[in-house]
Design a protein around this motif. Sequence first.
Motif, PDB file in Angstrom:
ATOM      1  N   ASP A 230      91.760   7.294 -35.243  1.00 26.80           N
ATOM      2  CA  ASP A 230      92.771   6.250 -35.348  1.00 26.80           C
ATOM      3  C   ASP A 230      94.127   6.866 -35.668  1.00 26.80           C
ATOM      4  N   ALA A 231      95.156   6.201 -35.178  1.00 27.84           N
ATOM      5  CA  ALA A 231      96.519   6.568 -35.529  1.00 27.84           C
ATOM      6  C   ALA A 231      97.278   5.285 -35.809  1.00 27.84           C
ATOM      7  N   VAL A 232      98.167   5.345 -36.787  1.00 25.18           N
ATOM      8  CA  VAL A 232      99.019   4.208 -37.124  1.00 25.18           C
ATOM      9  C   VAL A 232     100.452   4.711 -37.205  1.00 25.18           C
ATOM     10  N   VAL A 233     101.365   3.927 -36.610  1.00 30.90           N
ATOM     11  CA  VAL A 233     102.791   4.211 -36.717  1.00 30.90           C
ATOM     12  C   VAL A 233     103.468   2.926 -37.175  1.00 30.90           C
ATOM     13  N   ILE A 234     104.316   3.020 -38.189  1.00 29.00           N
ATOM     14  CA  ILE A 234     105.089   1.867 -38.660  1.00 29.00           C
ATOM     15  C   ILE A 234     106.551   2.157 -38.370  1.00 29.00           C
ATOM     16  N   ASP A 235     107.178   1.241 -37.623  1.00 25.38           N
ATOM     17  CA  ASP A 235     108.576   1.444 -37.257  1.00 25.38           C
ATOM     18  C   ASP A 235     109.501   0.875 -38.339  1.00 25.38           C
ATOM     19  N   PRO A 236     110.819   1.080 -38.201  1.00 23.28           N
ATOM     20  CA  PRO A 236     111.755   0.636 -39.245  1.00 23.28           C
ATOM     21  C   PRO A 236     111.733  -0.870 -39.508  1.00 23.28           C
ATOM     22  N   ALA A 237     111.324  -1.667 -38.527  1.00 22.47           N
ATOM     23  CA  ALA A 237     111.249  -3.120 -38.726  1.00 22.47           C
ATOM     24  C   ALA A 237     109.964  -3.523 -39.441  1.00 22.47           C
ATOM     25  N   GLY A 238     109.068  -2.575 -39.678  1.00 18.15           N
ATOM     26  CA  GLY A 238     107.821  -2.856 -40.349  1.00 18.15           C
ATOM     27  C   GLY A 238     106.675  -3.186 -39.406  1.00 18.15           C
ATOM     28  N   ALA A 239     106.929  -3.112 -38.101  1.00 15.07           N
ATOM     29  CA  ALA A 239     105.877  -3.384 -37.127  1.00 15.07           C
ATOM     30  C   ALA A 239     104.846  -2.261 -37.165  1.00 15.07           C
ATOM     31  N   VAL A 240     103.584  -2.654 -37.221  1.00 16.08           N
ATOM     32  CA  VAL A 240     102.484  -1.686 -37.287  1.00 16.08           C
ATOM     33  C   VAL A 240     101.856  -1.567 -35.910  1.00 16.08           C
ATOM     34  N   ARG A 241     101.756  -0.339 -35.425  1.00 14.99           N
ATOM     35  CA  ARG A 241     101.070  -0.087 -34.158  1.00 14.99           C
ATOM     36  C   ARG A 241      99.846   0.766 -34.447  1.00 14.99           C
ATOM     37  N   HIS A 242      98.699   0.293 -33.985  1.00 14.90           N
ATOM     38  CA  HIS A 242      97.437   0.993 -34.186  1.00 14.90           C
ATOM     39  C   HIS A 242      96.974   1.536 -32.841  1.00 14.90           C
ATOM     40  N   TYR A 243      96.550   2.790 -32.829  1.00  8.60           N
ATOM     41  CA  TYR A 243      96.056   3.441 -31.615  1.00  8.60           C
ATOM     42  C   TYR A 243      94.646   3.956 -31.864  1.00  8.60           C
ATOM     43  N   ASN A 244      93.748   3.701 -30.924  1.00  4.49           N
ATOM     44  CA  ASN A 244      92.433   4.353 -30.922  1.00  4.49           C
ATOM     45  C   ASN A 244      92.540   5.531 -29.978  1.00  4.49           C
ATOM     46  N   MET A 245      92.070   6.678 -30.405  1.00  8.72           N
ATOM     47  CA  MET A 245      92.180   7.875 -29.582  1.00  8.72           C
ATOM     48  C   MET A 245      90.813   8.519 -29.444  1.00  8.72           C
ATOM     49  N   ARG A 246      90.478   8.937 -28.255  1.00  9.90           N
ATOM     50  CA  ARG A 246      89.229   9.668 -28.033  1.00  9.90           C
ATOM     51  C   ARG A 246      89.594  11.157 -27.996  1.00  9.90           C
ATOM     52  N   ILE A 247      89.531  11.782 -29.146  1.00 11.70           N
ATOM     53  CA  ILE A 247      89.885  13.199 -29.254  1.00 11.70           C
ATOM     54  C   ILE A 247      88.865  13.914 -30.126  1.00 11.70           C
ATOM     55  N   GLU A 248      88.731  15.193 -29.879  1.00 11.62           N
ATOM     56  CA  GLU A 248      87.865  16.052 -30.682  1.00 11.62           C
ATOM     57  C   GLU A 248      88.670  16.635 -31.822  1.00 11.62           C
ATOM     58  N   GLY A 249      88.005  16.923 -32.918  1.00 12.56           N
ATOM     59  CA  GLY A 249      88.681  17.668 -33.968  1.00 12.56           C
ATOM     60  C   GLY A 249      88.655  16.991 -35.315  1.00 12.56           C
ATOM     61  N   CYS A 250      89.357  17.612 -36.236  1.00 12.58           N
ATOM     62  CA  CYS A 250      89.375  17.187 -37.627  1.00 12.58           C
ATOM     63  C   CYS A 250      90.531  16.223 -37.882  1.00 12.58           C
ATOM     64  N   ASN A 251      90.722  15.887 -39.141  1.00 14.71           N
ATOM     65  CA  ASN A 251      91.789  14.982 -39.537  1.00 14.71           C
ATOM     66  C   ASN A 251      93.167  15.522 -39.157  1.00 14.71           C
ATOM     67  N   ASN A 252      93.379  16.827 -39.266  1.00 16.80           N
ATOM     68  CA  ASN A 252      94.670  17.410 -38.896  1.00 16.80           C
ATOM     69  C   ASN A 252      95.020  17.090 -37.439  1.00 16.80           C
ATOM     70  N   VAL A 253      94.030  17.129 -36.566  1.00 17.09           N
ATOM     71  CA  VAL A 253      94.247  16.821 -35.144  1.00 17.09           C
ATOM     72  C   VAL A 253      94.664  15.359 -35.006  1.00 17.09           C
ATOM     73  N   SER A 254      93.992  14.471 -35.714  1.00 13.59           N
ATOM     74  CA  SER A 254      94.350  13.042 -35.687  1.00 13.59           C
ATOM     75  C   SER A 254      95.779  12.826 -36.168  1.00 13.59           C
TER      76      SER A 254
END
Length: 148
Positions: free
Chosen positions: A27-51
Amino acid sequence: MQGELSAQRSLTFYFDGGGSVGDLVKDAVVIDPAGAVRHYNMRIEGCNNVSEAHAAIRAVLQIKSLNLTRDTKVALIGDNQNVINYMNYRDRLPSAPLFRRAIEELRSVFDCAGIVCSLTWAHVPRQKNLAGRELAKIQRQRKHLAHV
Protein backbone atom coordinates in the motif's frame (compact mmCIF):
# COMPACT_ATOMS: atom_id res chain seq x y z
CA MET A 1 -6.06 21.06 -9.61
CA GLN A 2 -4.67 21.20 -13.13
CA GLY A 3 -3.00 24.35 -14.37
CA GLU A 4 -0.53 26.68 -12.75
CA LEU A 5 -0.56 27.36 -9.06
CA SER A 6 1.39 30.49 -8.34
CA ALA A 7 -0.80 31.94 -5.58
CA GLN A 8 0.30 29.21 -3.16
CA ARG A 9 3.94 29.61 -2.25
CA SER A 10 4.40 26.64 0.07
CA LEU A 11 2.94 23.13 -0.25
CA THR A 12 3.43 20.00 1.83
CA PHE A 13 2.91 16.41 0.70
CA TYR A 14 3.06 13.45 3.07
CA PHE A 15 3.80 9.95 1.82
CA ASP A 16 4.02 6.49 3.34
CA GLY A 17 4.22 2.94 2.06
CA GLY A 18 3.86 -0.37 3.77
CA GLY A 19 3.48 -4.10 3.57
CA SER A 20 5.23 -7.18 4.84
CA VAL A 21 8.01 -8.93 2.94
CA GLY A 22 5.71 -11.85 2.10
CA ASP A 23 2.85 -9.62 0.93
CA LEU A 24 2.56 -9.32 -2.83
CA VAL A 25 0.24 -6.31 -2.54
CA LYS A 26 1.72 -3.27 -0.86
CA ASP A 27 0.00 0.00 0.00
CA ALA A 28 0.97 3.59 -0.57
CA VAL A 29 -0.71 6.73 0.72
CA VAL A 30 -0.11 10.31 -0.40
CA ILE A 31 -1.78 13.31 1.26
CA ASP A 32 -1.76 16.52 -0.74
CA PRO A 33 -1.77 20.09 0.67
CA ALA A 34 -5.59 20.22 0.58
CA GLY A 35 -5.72 17.14 2.80
CA ALA A 36 -6.96 14.81 0.07
CA VAL A 37 -5.86 11.23 0.73
CA ARG A 38 -4.92 9.02 -2.20
CA HIS A 39 -4.48 5.31 -1.57
CA TYR A 40 -2.64 3.07 -4.03
CA ASN A 41 -2.45 -0.73 -4.10
CA MET A 42 0.79 -1.87 -5.67
CA ARG A 43 1.85 -5.33 -6.77
CA ILE A 44 5.56 -5.16 -6.01
CA GLU A 45 8.18 -7.41 -4.48
CA GLY A 46 10.30 -6.37 -1.57
CA CYS A 47 10.39 -4.97 1.92
CA ASN A 48 8.88 -1.89 3.52
CA ASN A 49 11.67 0.32 2.13
CA VAL A 50 10.56 -0.62 -1.41
CA SER A 51 6.95 0.29 -0.56
CA GLU A 52 8.12 3.63 0.84
CA ALA A 53 10.07 4.42 -2.33
CA HIS A 54 7.03 3.60 -4.48
CA ALA A 55 4.85 5.84 -2.30
CA ALA A 56 7.35 8.65 -2.90
CA ILE A 57 7.09 7.99 -6.66
CA ARG A 58 3.31 8.50 -6.44
CA ALA A 59 3.88 11.79 -4.58
CA VAL A 60 6.37 13.02 -7.20
CA LEU A 61 3.88 12.21 -9.97
CA GLN A 62 1.17 14.19 -8.15
CA ILE A 63 3.50 17.17 -7.81
CA LYS A 64 4.38 16.96 -11.50
CA SER A 65 0.69 17.11 -12.47
CA LEU A 66 0.29 20.47 -10.71
CA ASN A 67 2.59 22.41 -13.09
CA LEU A 68 3.98 24.48 -10.22
CA THR A 69 6.03 27.62 -10.79
CA ARG A 70 9.63 28.18 -9.69
CA ASP A 71 8.59 30.36 -6.76
CA THR A 72 6.59 27.54 -5.14
CA LYS A 73 8.25 25.63 -2.31
CA VAL A 74 7.26 22.00 -1.86
CA ALA A 75 8.12 19.73 1.06
CA LEU A 76 7.89 15.97 0.58
CA ILE A 77 7.60 14.45 4.03
CA GLY A 78 7.95 10.80 4.94
CA ASP A 79 8.87 8.68 7.93
CA ASN A 80 11.36 6.40 6.18
CA GLN A 81 14.80 7.86 6.82
CA ASN A 82 16.34 5.58 4.18
CA VAL A 83 14.25 6.98 1.31
CA ILE A 84 14.82 10.56 2.49
CA ASN A 85 18.59 10.02 2.75
CA TYR A 86 18.86 8.42 -0.70
CA MET A 87 17.03 11.37 -2.26
CA ASN A 88 19.04 13.99 -0.37
CA TYR A 89 22.42 12.30 -0.94
CA ARG A 90 22.40 11.28 -4.61
CA ASP A 91 25.91 9.78 -4.54
CA ARG A 92 24.66 6.79 -2.49
CA LEU A 93 22.60 3.74 -3.39
CA PRO A 94 21.28 0.93 -1.19
CA SER A 95 22.91 -2.50 -1.45
CA ALA A 96 19.66 -4.53 -1.30
CA PRO A 97 18.76 -5.20 -4.98
CA LEU A 98 14.98 -4.58 -4.79
CA PHE A 99 15.41 -1.40 -2.73
CA ARG A 100 18.21 -0.24 -5.06
CA ARG A 101 15.89 -0.68 -8.06
CA ALA A 102 13.09 1.22 -6.30
CA ILE A 103 15.40 4.15 -5.43
CA GLU A 104 16.75 4.21 -8.99
CA GLU A 105 13.18 4.30 -10.31
CA LEU A 106 12.25 7.08 -7.86
CA ARG A 107 15.27 9.14 -8.94
CA SER A 108 14.46 8.54 -12.60
CA VAL A 109 10.80 9.56 -12.20
CA PHE A 110 11.88 12.64 -10.24
CA ASP A 111 14.56 13.64 -12.76
CA CYS A 112 12.23 13.13 -15.74
CA ALA A 113 9.28 14.91 -14.11
CA GLY A 114 10.64 18.32 -15.02
CA ILE A 115 9.63 19.74 -11.65
CA VAL A 116 10.80 23.35 -11.51
CA CYS A 117 9.58 24.29 -8.04
CA SER A 118 11.87 24.25 -5.01
CA LEU A 119 11.49 20.77 -3.52
CA THR A 120 12.89 19.43 -0.25
CA TRP A 121 12.75 15.93 1.21
CA ALA A 122 12.17 15.85 4.96
CA HIS A 123 11.90 13.14 7.61
CA VAL A 124 9.31 13.10 10.40
CA PRO A 125 8.79 10.50 13.12
CA ARG A 126 6.14 7.92 12.21
CA GLN A 127 3.62 9.28 14.72
CA LYS A 128 3.75 12.72 13.03
CA ASN A 129 3.37 11.42 9.48
CA LEU A 130 -0.23 12.10 8.44
CA ALA A 131 0.05 9.58 5.59
CA GLY A 132 1.29 6.96 8.04
CA ARG A 133 -1.86 7.31 10.10
CA GLU A 134 -4.03 6.83 7.01
CA LEU A 135 -1.98 3.83 5.93
CA ALA A 136 -2.36 2.24 9.37
CA LYS A 137 -6.16 2.66 9.16
CA ILE A 138 -6.26 1.02 5.72
CA GLN A 139 -4.15 -1.91 6.88
CA ARG A 140 -6.25 -2.39 10.05
CA GLN A 141 -9.42 -2.47 7.93
CA ARG A 142 -7.86 -5.04 5.59
CA LYS A 143 -6.88 -7.29 8.53
CA HIS A 144 -10.34 -6.93 10.04
CA LEU A 145 -12.02 -7.89 6.74
CA ALA A 146 -9.72 -10.87 6.38
CA HIS A 147 -10.92 -12.24 9.73
CA VAL A 148 -14.63 -11.70 9.09
